[in-house]
Design an enzyme around this catalytic site. Sequence first.
Site, short mmCIF file in Angstrom:
data_model
loop_
_atom_site.label_atom_id
_atom_site.label_comp_id
_atom_site.label_asym_id
_atom_site.label_seq_id
_atom_site.Cartn_x
_atom_site.Cartn_y
_atom_site.Cartn_z
N HIS A 28 71.11 65.74 24.25
CA HIS A 28 72.06 65.68 23.13
C HIS A 28 72.62 64.26 23.04
CE1 HIS A 28 74.90 67.91 20.40
NE2 HIS A 28 75.61 66.81 20.59
N GLU B 154 64.18 68.74 3.90
CA GLU B 154 63.79 68.87 5.31
C GLU B 154 62.49 68.11 5.55
OE1 GLU B 154 63.31 69.14 8.79
OE2 GLU B 154 64.89 70.63 8.43
N ARG C 252 77.44 68.51 32.85
CA ARG C 252 76.02 68.17 32.76
C ARG C 252 75.73 66.75 33.23
NH1 ARG C 252 74.26 71.10 27.03
NH2 ARG C 252 74.11 73.20 27.93
N THR D 171 68.17 73.93 16.65
CA THR D 171 68.79 75.24 16.78
C THR D 171 67.76 76.31 17.14
OG1 THR D 171 70.56 74.69 15.23
CG2 THR D 171 70.15 77.02 15.59
N ASP E 153 67.39 59.64 11.90
CA ASP E 153 67.23 59.13 10.53
C ASP E 153 68.54 59.09 9.75
OD1 ASP E 153 64.78 59.69 11.59
OD2 ASP E 153 63.97 60.70 9.85
N GLY F 55 69.03 77.60 23.53
CA GLY F 55 69.18 78.86 24.25
C GLY F 55 70.04 79.86 23.51
N GLY F 56 70.73 79.39 22.46
CA GLY F 56 71.52 80.28 21.61
C GLY F 56 72.97 80.42 21.99
N LEU G 278 76.23 74.44 19.16
CA LEU G 278 76.12 75.44 18.10
C LEU G 278 77.49 75.73 17.49
CD1 LEU G 278 73.45 77.81 19.67
CD2 LEU G 278 73.16 76.30 17.70
#
Length: 427
Positions: free
Chosen positions: A365, A5, A255, A14, A196, A18-19, A410
């Site tokens: 996104h 990481e 969107r 994540t 990356d 907003g989940g 998600l």
Amino acid sequence: VLVIEKMPKIGGNTILAGGALNAVDEGSETAKKYKDSVELHYTQTYEGGNKLADPELVRTLVENVWDGVEWLQSLGMEFEEEPFTVLGGMWPRAHKPKLPVGTGFFKAYQDYVDSHENIEIMLNTKADTLIVKDGVVVGVEATGETGNKVTVNAKSVIIATGGFAQNVEMRQEYNTKWKDLGEHIKSTNHPGATGDGIVMAKAIGAELVGMEWIQLLPMGDPKTGSLSGNIEKGVENRIFVNKEGNRFVDEGARRDVMTAALMEQTDAQMWTILCGHDYPTGDEINNFNETPNDLIKEGRAFKADTLEELAKLIGVDAKNLQASVDGFNKAVKGEEQDPFGRTLFKDPIDTPPYYAALRVPTAHHTMGGIKINKEAQVIDTKGNVIKGLYAAGEVTGGIHGANRLGGNALADILVFGRIAGKNAAAK
């Protein structure tokens, strides 16, 4: 298992999300209540991306995501009982974690990692190049925290590095849809979302697909571009008005449709308007663990007992705002057709207090990325599988087409992350 990481902490986009997670449990009372199905989820996802996604990948997504939800629950993650319609989600099928934003996911993951000694996470370690021997990916060359070189030898590698919404040069290079995606367009993403993994995969011959499809949201914070400060709880109960106080789009649309319409408004800015149906006192929490009253103290939201007073606070024409709300309310009550063709409604905007928050377009996104098959194997420019290499999540392309439904990101990382992990481990 070794996780590399580059950021100082895990979580990526994540944690900031907003989940909302789209999943259909066919046969459940919830699915029956909302007349939802896996087939409808497939149709809306495929058509919502202009039928430009790989149908096999879309099918894999929608048919496996509920199993993923049950897996998360087996790890101890909890969701609210009722699904909701997330911005651009097209249907009430988004499951909301009980813990705020994306923390519920990573608490479950971290608990799992902590209870298994064979998983190591190296933070502040940036993967630079993939190691290839005889056409097989066998590891990664990386740079460590002090600039030291790190060589990882592995039987298989999974790229799960996210998209490139924070890489302005990359946005400008691939963008064909939007007028300009330069520095003035902020992003909802964490700072590390710079593409990356896409660059690394391309360097060894991986095929890239759909790189021009970059999703903007109409819901960015005016100063930072983040989703923080978004006062909506769901699609059904709020409207958007421009600086003149007029509605300008179906607020339940895709969107890309909403953002394109916002781009045409004065200063490309809009006000989200809702009322006491969602926030009776203003101390209730939004989808980002904030209260409207706290946002009001910070000058990021406004609250009034009447629409006329709210119009003065936000500097829009009071008559226009009243007319916008009246038209919406008539459509909610079935008295008139909505002038923008909107079909997602619940409550009218008629209960004090009334709220408003200013929002702008923001890069959210990147639908394009590394080409994979349904087994999450990376495909090269000749159509062949690159042995030893897998990819999952926003770093991949071909799953969402030209537009991603809200709540499907998600779902995407959950489904294809599990597939990639299973296949990489079994190699």
